[in-house]
Design a protein around this motif. Structure first.
Motif, mmCIF file in Angstrom:
data_model
loop_
_atom_site.group_PDB
_atom_site.id
_atom_site.type_symbol
_atom_site.label_atom_id
_atom_site.label_comp_id
_atom_site.label_asym_id
_atom_site.label_seq_id
_atom_site.Cartn_x
_atom_site.Cartn_y
_atom_site.Cartn_z
ATOM 1 N N LEU A 385 0.133 -3.025 -8.742
ATOM 2 C CA LEU A 385 0.968 -3.809 -7.824
ATOM 3 C C LEU A 385 2.453 -3.712 -8.131
ATOM 4 O O LEU A 385 3.290 -4.074 -7.311
ATOM 5 C CB LEU A 385 0.551 -5.280 -7.863
ATOM 6 C CG LEU A 385 -0.840 -5.586 -7.319
ATOM 7 C CD1 LEU A 385 -1.254 -6.999 -7.679
ATOM 8 C CD2 LEU A 385 -0.861 -5.381 -5.813
ATOM 9 N N THR B 111 -7.397 -7.308 -7.654
ATOM 10 C CA THR B 111 -6.398 -7.398 -6.575
ATOM 11 C C THR B 111 -5.417 -8.552 -6.806
ATOM 12 O O THR B 111 -4.683 -8.934 -5.891
ATOM 13 C CB THR B 111 -7.018 -7.493 -5.151
ATOM 14 O OG1 THR B 111 -7.662 -8.775 -4.980
ATOM 15 C CG2 THR B 111 -8.049 -6.395 -4.908
ATOM 16 N N ASN B 141 -3.435 -11.961 0.558
ATOM 17 C CA ASN B 141 -4.291 -11.754 -0.612
ATOM 18 C C ASN B 141 -5.782 -11.638 -0.279
ATOM 19 O O ASN B 141 -6.494 -10.866 -0.918
ATOM 20 C CB ASN B 141 -4.074 -12.877 -1.629
ATOM 21 C CG ASN B 141 -2.767 -12.699 -2.384
ATOM 22 O OD1 ASN B 141 -2.354 -11.577 -2.672
ATOM 23 N ND2 ASN B 141 -2.095 -13.797 -2.699
ATOM 24 N N ALA B 144 -6.440 -8.153 0.911
ATOM 25 C CA ALA B 144 -6.432 -7.171 -0.171
ATOM 26 C C ALA B 144 -7.761 -7.183 -0.924
ATOM 27 O O ALA B 144 -8.310 -6.134 -1.269
ATOM 28 C CB ALA B 144 -5.277 -7.460 -1.132
ATOM 29 N N ALA B 148 -10.589 -4.066 -0.986
ATOM 30 C CA ALA B 148 -11.029 -3.441 -2.240
ATOM 31 C C ALA B 148 -12.557 -3.447 -2.364
ATOM 32 O O ALA B 148 -13.177 -2.420 -2.631
ATOM 33 C CB ALA B 148 -10.394 -4.159 -3.430
ATOM 34 N N ASN B 169 1.502 -6.784 0.108
ATOM 35 C CA ASN B 169 0.149 -7.109 0.561
ATOM 36 C C ASN B 169 -0.345 -6.121 1.611
ATOM 37 O O ASN B 169 -1.460 -5.609 1.531
ATOM 38 C CB ASN B 169 0.106 -8.517 1.167
ATOM 39 C CG ASN B 169 0.180 -9.619 0.130
ATOM 40 O OD1 ASN B 169 1.043 -10.469 0.199
ATOM 41 N ND2 ASN B 169 -0.707 -9.610 -0.846
ATOM 42 N N GLU B 172 -1.020 -2.699 0.008
ATOM 43 C CA GLU B 172 -2.206 -2.581 -0.840
ATOM 44 C C GLU B 172 -3.484 -2.633 0.003
ATOM 45 O O GLU B 172 -4.460 -1.962 -0.311
ATOM 46 C CB GLU B 172 -2.220 -3.629 -1.966
ATOM 47 C CG GLU B 172 -2.459 -5.045 -1.523
ATOM 48 C CD GLU B 172 -2.680 -6.022 -2.691
ATOM 49 O OE1 GLU B 172 -2.220 -7.154 -2.571
ATOM 50 O OE2 GLU B 172 -3.317 -5.644 -3.686
ATOM 51 N N ILE B 173 -3.468 -3.420 1.060
ATOM 52 C CA ILE B 173 -4.638 -3.476 1.944
ATOM 53 C C ILE B 173 -4.904 -2.089 2.533
ATOM 54 O O ILE B 173 -6.039 -1.594 2.522
ATOM 55 C CB ILE B 173 -4.416 -4.509 3.076
ATOM 56 C CG1 ILE B 173 -4.357 -5.929 2.500
ATOM 57 C CG2 ILE B 173 -5.523 -4.402 4.129
ATOM 58 C CD1 ILE B 173 -3.863 -6.985 3.485
ATOM 59 N N GLN B 176 -6.060 0.470 -0.069
ATOM 60 C CA GLN B 176 -7.431 0.246 -0.501
ATOM 61 C C GLN B 176 -8.440 0.469 0.639
ATOM 62 O O GLN B 176 -9.571 -0.005 0.566
ATOM 63 C CB GLN B 176 -7.569 -1.150 -1.118
ATOM 64 C CG GLN B 176 -6.915 -1.204 -2.499
ATOM 65 C CD GLN B 176 -6.624 -2.598 -3.018
ATOM 66 O OE1 GLN B 176 -5.988 -2.730 -4.035
ATOM 67 N NE2 GLN B 176 -7.073 -3.629 -2.334
ATOM 68 N N LYS B 386 3.572 -10.189 -6.969
ATOM 69 C CA LYS B 386 3.489 -9.754 -5.573
ATOM 70 C C LYS B 386 4.634 -10.292 -4.722
ATOM 71 O O LYS B 386 4.739 -9.941 -3.555
ATOM 72 C CB LYS B 386 2.159 -10.233 -4.954
ATOM 73 C CG LYS B 386 0.927 -9.489 -5.442
ATOM 74 C CD LYS B 386 -0.235 -9.707 -4.463
ATOM 75 C CE LYS B 386 -1.545 -9.191 -5.021
ATOM 76 N NZ LYS B 386 -2.619 -9.142 -4.002
#
Lengths: 407, 407
Positions: A385, B111, B141, B144, B148, B169, B172-173, B176, B386
């Motif tokens: 992250l 995550t 969150n 995410a 994952a 956020n 990363e979503i 993943q 984050k």
């Protein structure tokens, strides 16, 4: 509530020892490098440890880093400054890695990186030995860990980092109470400034391996692995190598565990992973020499392993060679592809340095260095992250006509 | 290696039950909300659980979330999709909080947030029940965590988030493996689109409390607290409340633990913490009503608790009232000050929602709701890494003359 942080437990440090010459130094005194200019290693009365605790007794304790107290240098429980150093999990990455590949996810530690292991120990010892002002060069994560622990116990901290250190690192260091400066250079340029101030008595120098206790904290990675693998060890370890403290620390841990009779003589093959744009250890390994030359014009997306010169070079190279492993370089494209694959296929977001270990593992498997059925551990040294990720720009207008087929 | 993830263990789910009407629903079938439009709760044969395992047997297992297997709904071990759900540590914040104040640092989960607890359970159950396509509205969150876990087992995922969701956020979503869309609205606007697609049979709706198993995952926060406090409970819990799944889950956990005979009847006072700019639960609490009205023009720096309407409002309000706690609102200035203080004074970087709990605790202490000597737990629901942090711009020229006195 966690007895590891409240129980008074015996400690067994006998002395410190120069890693190059073997010269002895007294414990319980403040030390930097040895007179030979090399790292000092902490030595314990391991017979007394074995007579005092069993591996089963340790395994029954709470699983954080402080369960290993008898093998750690902190004398007084009251000097422990903890932010919750959990045992990090082993996460399988069957798709992007393979069936026997486990990632040790060090991003779960305080401040989101394995640097917490070294710094929680070094700060406790600094406190024990009366240090009040610390300076450190960092590529980011070590500075964040130092700031958090030092702040927590009121030690003043000055952190110097290369100018292109990720923004999130610089900000967290500052927010956690350190004074942080960007320097137009690399980590060893920052280190030169820290060294000058230390020579003038302005602060204590916390550079990698220049104080003896970070390595003891990093050693716990090896202790944890032994416990997690049921007192056997994996076949191979891929470790992202900048200063190399963790690799040296794990090698020391395995040696101590064998002397305690808690593991046998079998060792993992240790693979020191570097980026092609900064690979001094790989060059020294291939040249068959004991010391590495400074890598000029170092450059890689994996900033944590952009370390042109490591004071513990010979210790890294010895461990790698003794283990039957190798030093391996991977290029930035392979690193980024590995990060992407682990996230998209296994839902695990690695940091670039963690991605480097996956890239190196793939390369090693392709080259026949590692068997597909071997048990392999890759170190993800920090949470993914903290690092830039590709943008994701899909917009949906809730007032418009939504094409559900396109979602 | 972790027996929690490999051992086949008995499960004890008997049925599901509407949280409003008590109507029974069969286990082992796919369910959304009850016919009354309310969350379903999972019920267990707790007598059989008590006859099968003891709290000491559970305490002796590896400490991750799956140690609680007999109190969780997953029938078959093979459906568990794990990314390493460690027990999260309790970190004292003596300076910014007080001597008895502990932060449960949920940022250590996969995550980087407590959403992993709910989603690891919901995804395992979705897998068990044959779901292949999931959609979810999220403030970041939860999306995410869903991405994952779903990616890891090959379930297709569509995630909708408000347009101002933090960049990290959204990225990363996407990285993943989910398809993520920004929507010009708030989380309930996103939820309306997800609901429409679910009604059309396009996907399964994973909105907060609209499937029955996220609450079972969040319940483990209460189970862990009980174990960490030696089978007593703290005096007060401050919980950042958006959808409120965790608060409802902990309350359910405490009830189940008492029925098992593992804890007594004493309960912590539950404080539901909201932001002044989005405080529907606080308003309903103060108005003495059971259901909350939608909060219009919701706005706060703590995006995770920017939830204008919660389907489990009455469950949150019941738990808070039964516990003798309160719903409390704090303004953004106090939230940011609390984040800053915890970092600068205790070296712990909270997320804004975690900061909200510290701000609310301070306010409650000032108002005499909490004693200075009480044992208090604040939930830091995600890693502070984050979120945006203030810039830190000190530059040092290594070629110039360095003023060491100024460092």
């Amino acid at each position: 509530m966690n007895a590891n942080l409240t129980a008074d437990r015996p400690t067994f440090v006998t002395h410190l020892e120069c890693s190059l010459t073997g010269e002895r130094y007294a414990a319980d005194q403040l030390h930097g490098l040895s007179r030979a200019g090399r790292p000092l290693l902490v030595r314990y009365d391991l017979d007394a440890v074995a007579a005092t605790v069993s591996r089963d007794a340790l395994a029954a304790r709470e699983t954080d880093l402080w369960r290993w107290r008898e093998l750690l240098p902190v004398r007084r429980t009251e000097n422990i400054v903890s932010l919750g150093e959990v045992e990090t999990p082993l996460v399988p990455i069957a798709r992007s890695g393979g069936p026997g590949v486990l990632v040790k996810d060090e991003g779960r530690l305080p401040t989101g990186s394995f640097k917490a292991r070294g710094l929680v120990m070094a700060v406790a010892m600094a406190r024990e030995l009366g240090v009040t002002r610390i300076a450190m060069p960092t590529n980011g994560n070590a500075g964040a860990a130092l700031a958090a622990y030092a702040t927590r116990c009121g030690i003043e901290t000055i952190v110097l980092c290369p100018e292109d250190t990720p923004e999130v690192n610089v900000r967290e260091i500052a927010l956690q109470g350190a004074r942080v400066w960007r320097v137009n250079g690399l980590i060893d340029d920052c280190g030169a400034i820290v060294g000058k101030g230390a020579a003038d008595g302005r602060w204590f120098d916390f550079s990698t391996l220049k104080e003896p206790y970070r390595i003891e904290g990093k050693k716990t990675m090896g202790l944890e692995l032994a416990a997690q693998f049921g007192w056997e060890l994996p076949d191979a370890i891929f470790y992202p190598t900048g200063g190399g403290t963790g690799l040296i620390g794990m090698w020391k841990a395995f040696d101590e565990l064998e002397r305690l009779g808690w593991i046998g003589s079998k060792r993992p093959r240790m693979y020191a992973v570097q980026a092609a744009g900064c690979a001094p250890i790989v060059k020294a390994f291939e040249d068959g020499v004991e010391h590495a030359e400074r890598w000029e014009d170092a450059s890689t997306v994996a900033a944590g392993i952009r370390v042109p010169r490591a004071v513990g070079d010979f210790l890294i190279l010895r461990a790698v060679r003794e283990s039957g492993g190798r030093a391996l370089a991977v290029d930035d494209g392979e690193i980024l592809r590995a990060v992407d694959d682990a996230a998209r296929q296994d839902g695990l977001l690695l940091c670039p340095e963690g991605g480097a270990t996956l890239a190196a593992y793939r390369q090693a498997k392709a080259d026949g260095l590692v068997g597909a059925d071997e048990r392999v551990v890759l170190f993800n040294c920090a949470t993914g992250l903290k690092y830039p990720m590709p943008p994701a720009d899909n917009w949906l207008d809730r007032h418009g006509t939504i094409d559900f087929d396109a979602l």
